[in-house]
Design a protein around this motif. Structure first.
Motif, PDB file in Angstrom:
ATOM      1  N   LEU A  31      34.875  65.386  15.969  1.00  0.00           N
ATOM      2  CA  LEU A  31      35.669  66.285  15.146  1.00  0.00           C
ATOM      3  C   LEU A  31      37.136  66.233  15.552  1.00  0.00           C
ATOM      4  N   GLY A  32      37.430  65.430  16.564  1.00  0.00           N
ATOM      5  CA  GLY A  32      38.814  65.341  17.008  1.00  0.00           C
ATOM      6  C   GLY A  32      39.237  66.526  17.851  1.00  0.00           C
ATOM      7  N   ASN A  33      38.274  67.356  18.276  1.00  0.00           N
ATOM      8  CA  ASN A  33      38.622  68.506  19.108  1.00  0.00           C
ATOM      9  C   ASN A  33      38.425  68.168  20.578  1.00  0.00           C
ATOM     10  N   ALA A  68      50.914  73.615  14.241  1.00  0.00           N
ATOM     11  CA  ALA A  68      49.607  73.668  14.904  1.00  0.00           C
ATOM     12  C   ALA A  68      48.543  74.057  13.877  1.00  0.00           C
ATOM     13  N   GLY A  69      47.438  73.309  13.863  1.00  0.00           N
ATOM     14  CA  GLY A  69      46.395  73.520  12.857  1.00  0.00           C
ATOM     15  C   GLY A  69      45.528  74.738  13.097  1.00  0.00           C
ATOM     16  N   SER A  70      45.655  75.380  14.252  1.00  0.00           N
ATOM     17  CA  SER A  70      44.924  76.624  14.474  1.00  0.00           C
ATOM     18  C   SER A  70      45.782  77.533  15.356  1.00  0.00           C
ATOM     19  N   THR A  93      37.449  68.599   7.119  1.00  0.00           N
ATOM     20  CA  THR A  93      38.125  68.145   8.338  1.00  0.00           C
ATOM     21  C   THR A  93      39.643  68.239   8.193  1.00  0.00           C
ATOM     22  N   VAL A 104      41.412  70.141   6.204  1.00  0.00           N
ATOM     23  CA  VAL A 104      41.874  71.532   6.126  1.00  0.00           C
ATOM     24  C   VAL A 104      41.758  72.190   7.501  1.00  0.00           C
ATOM     25  N   GLU A 105      40.658  71.917   8.206  1.00  0.00           N
ATOM     26  CA  GLU A 105      40.482  72.551   9.508  1.00  0.00           C
ATOM     27  C   GLU A 105      41.577  72.132  10.483  1.00  0.00           C
ATOM     28  N   HIS A 106      41.983  70.877  10.426  1.00  0.00           N
ATOM     29  CA  HIS A 106      43.037  70.410  11.333  1.00  0.00           C
ATOM     30  C   HIS A 106      44.434  70.743  10.824  1.00  0.00           C
ATOM     31  N   GLY A 107      44.515  71.314   9.628  1.00  0.00           N
ATOM     32  CA  GLY A 107      45.808  71.766   9.121  1.00  0.00           C
ATOM     33  C   GLY A 107      46.675  70.669   8.524  1.00  0.00           C
ATOM     34  N   VAL A 108      46.138  69.452   8.354  1.00  0.00           N
ATOM     35  CA  VAL A 108      46.956  68.405   7.740  1.00  0.00           C
ATOM     36  C   VAL A 108      46.973  68.553   6.219  1.00  0.00           C
ATOM     37  N   ARG A 113      32.421  75.243  10.542  1.00  0.00           N
ATOM     38  CA  ARG A 113      33.827  75.150  10.931  1.00  0.00           C
ATOM     39  C   ARG A 113      34.605  76.372  10.477  1.00  0.00           C
ATOM     40  N   ASN A 157      43.537  76.574   5.187  1.00  0.00           N
ATOM     41  CA  ASN A 157      43.753  76.500   6.634  1.00  0.00           C
ATOM     42  C   ASN A 157      44.310  77.837   7.136  1.00  0.00           C
ATOM     43  N   THR A 158      43.763  78.334   8.235  1.00  0.00           N
ATOM     44  CA  THR A 158      44.102  79.688   8.699  1.00  0.00           C
ATOM     45  C   THR A 158      45.601  79.878   9.010  1.00  0.00           C
ATOM     46  N   PRO A 159      46.200  79.054   9.888  1.00  0.00           N
ATOM     47  CA  PRO A 159      47.631  79.264  10.131  1.00  0.00           C
ATOM     48  C   PRO A 159      48.483  79.057   8.877  1.00  0.00           C
TER      49      PRO A 159
END
Lengths: 390, 216
Positions: free
Chosen positions: A116-118, A284-286, B59, B61-65, B81, B186-188
């Motif tokens: 997942l790239g985490n 930052a994505g999160s 994926t 959206v989760e990583h924010g790209v 996720r 995406n959350t942020p």
């Protein structure tokens, strides 16, 4: 026997610049924490699995990396820093007067799904303020959160505040079954606007309804507090008033511009008891910062003391900062064996611009300089120094 | 913040999504002849569109790209996720169903049954809720084959009309979940660009429900 040369899933080597980037963030944070009178705690990398079950921490067991010790007890690689610190505060520090201000700079480990790239190793820097409750303690923690992200050199960021008690208060008089309330919480957390509306329809007469049906939208600047206050009846009014007053304190402390609200934040309600907050940074994505008040945590370890704190994802912050350029060495120092001390001070004063040559002869040093694509050799001979351009 | 980026699920869902976008007043011209390009700009709205497979939408959206995504609930249920799932778009509707060979008595034995599925997590969770031990076997292609070949006692798969099942002598005996496409965020991104994202969400919602959300 053939050894594998790659690292396990979710881990990686960090080289040169990446190390400096991480260390820079860590030293900015720990410097601030120390200046604010917080003391460092280092807890073991490995703890008993039971600790994290006992603490009511809602980590799923599959996210912890486990092993078994010689007596057959289950061990985990530290999946979180707060529970071990709560353990210390309730045991080793039990006779120390409160409040205790503690900070940590440690790695946590999470086992996750592959590919997942985490990262499964997360460098965290965080603080815990144990034994203080109320507005002053919350304001101290939140202004620290703002100052911490600013200290890292971030420019576009904000801290977003919610209150775990708000959703609880609003749903208390709803008369809805527990599962429905949990479903509402989950829709609220997902900001599933339409589904939440449908679920709330039967409860239009409840005093919490007007706020509840706008709750997912109530995020943004302090104006959302005004909106919530205008909508709210008795239910939730206390929490909203508290957030308003807290905002005022933060504004007076010069943090107002960095503070946002999300009244729909309702995470892990059996863990957080009051203010909850997150830090968001452009790029930052999160969330890079996460924290809140957990007044019942220490009770699980036998000491009844309120507590609040937050953790910062160090690499999450570092990757949004401009990359650190490593100084490139352009000179080799070739020295006579008896002039080592001078050679060393020459290296130190150059701040990374030159390297010591280990070669016996000048010819070998010249060859090495060519291989490393350096353009000068400083030669320290008996009685004199000269520079050779290549 | 200049333009939002949204990831769309390729294939049939893309056509339905384009219809929805057009009702929202977006000019989808660039998407009609995508050629080999994977990123397209909407000329009359600050939106860039990325075309991807469903799980990849999650994926990205989760990583924010990508700030937002449109993806089937099937992928969300299977992969989980963390992101906001803001709207049920009501398109791409189908269901997850448990299907068995006609005439077989699935529940009438104490033996551990073997279930074939492209969605092992959904399958495992469904039977966990029933308190039933099953052995789940992952199949990538036509799952209907597994019971025919004698590899599995049943399948859990997406069912739209049920024609493929019937053609292979299978019948759906139980619904596992209802599926439709969702708008995810995406959350942020939601917190950093609320004006832009909520404008898009409300346009979507207006078209789906026919009325704008009453704002207080």
């Amino acid at each position: 026997m053939q050894y594998t040369v790659n690292t396990p899933e979710g881990t990686r080597d960090r080289l040169f610049g990446e190390c400096r980037e991480r260390r820079k963030v860590q030293s900015a944070l720990t410097g601030l924490f120390k200046r604010r009178g917080y003391h460092e705690i280092i807890t073991p990398e490995v703890e008993y699995y039971d600790l994290f079950i006992q603490s009511g921490n809602p980590l799923p067991q599959e996210s912890m990396l486990k092993s078994i010790d010689r007596s057959g007890k289950i061990l985990v690689m530290r999946p979180d820093c707060t529970a071990p610190i709560a353990r210390v505060a309730a045991t080793k520090l039990q006779n120390e007067p409160l409040p205790q201000r503690l900070y940590y700079n440690q790695t946590i480990f999470r086992s996750g799904t592959a590919h997942l790239g985490n990262s499964h190793e997360i460098a965290q820097c965080g603080v815990e303020l144990i034994g203080a409750s109320g507005e002053k303690a919350d304001a101290e923690m939140l202004s620290m959160a703002v100052d911490a992200l600013a200290a890292c050199g971030l420019s576009i960021f904000h801290i977003e505040i919610g209150h775990a008690g708000l959703f609880r208060a609003l749903t208390k008089d709803l008369g809805a079954p527990q599962e429905t309330v949990e479903q509402m919480r989950s829709y609220l957390e997902q900001k599933n606007f339409a589904a939440l509306d449908d679920l709330l329809l039967p409860y239009q007469n409840a005093s919490g309804y007007p706020v509840l049906c706008r709750l997912a939208y109530l995020f943004g600047g302090p104006e959302v507090l005004e909106e919530a206050e205008a909508l709210s009846g008795e239910a939730g009014a206390e929490e909203i008033r508290y957030l308003k007053s807290l905002y005022q304190r933060l504004e007076q402390a010069g943090c107002g511009g960095r503070i946002q609200f999300d009244l729909g934040l309702a995470p892990q309600l059996d863990y957080y008891t009051g203010v909850v907050f997150r830090g968001y940074v452009e790029g930052a994505g999160s969330a890079v910062l996460s924290g809140g008040r957990y007044d019942t945590l220490l009770r699980d370890f036998g000491r009844n003391a309120p507590a609040t704190g937050f953790a910062i994802d160090v690499d999450g912050v570092a990757q949004t900062l401009p990359p650190v350029e490593l100084p490139k060495a352009t000179q080799l120092v070739h020295y006579e064996a008896d002039r080592l001390r001078e050679a060393l001070s020459c290296i130190e004063s150059s701040q990374g611009a030159c390297e010591l040559s280990p070669c016996e002869t000048l010819e070998e040093t010249i060859a090495l300089a060519k291989e490393k694509k350096m353009n000068q050799i400083i030669i320290l001979e008996t009685g004199k120094a000269r520079v050779l351009n290549i | 913040m200049s333009r939002l980026r949204i990831a769309l699920t390729k294939g049939r869902l893309k056509d339905e999504t384009m219809k929805l976008f057009e009702k929202m007043g977006l000019d989808c011209e660039p998407l009609y002849n995508p050629g080999r390009r994977l990123i397209h700009s909407i000329p009359n709205y600050p939106l860039d569109i990325v075309l991807a497979k469903g799980p990849d939408v999650i994926t990205y959206v989760e990583h924010g790209v990508c700030h937002m995504g449109i993806v089937g609930k099937d992928s969300i249920l299977e992969l989980g996720r963390s992101f906001y799932e803001v709207l049920d778009l009501g398109i791409g509707k189908c269901r997850f169903a448990l299907a068995v060979q006609e005439g077989s008595d699935f529940y009438g034995t104490y033996k551990t049954r073997r279930i074939a599925s492209k969605y092992p997590n959904v399958t495992r969770e469904f039977f966990e809720k029933k308190g039933m031990d099953v052995s789940v076997i992952r199949i990538e292609g036509s799952v209907e084959l597994a019971p025919i070949l004698g590899l599995a006692d049943a399948i859990v798969d997406l069912v739209e009309t049920g024609d493929t099942l019937r053609a292979n002598g299978l019948i759906p005996i139980e619904d596992v979940a209802q599926i439709s496409a969702r708008l995810i965020v995406n959350t942020p991104a939601m917190k950093l660009y609320p004006t832009e994202i909520l404008d898009f969400v409300e346009r979507c919602r207006t078209v789906i429900q026919g009325t704008p959300q009453a704002s207080a």
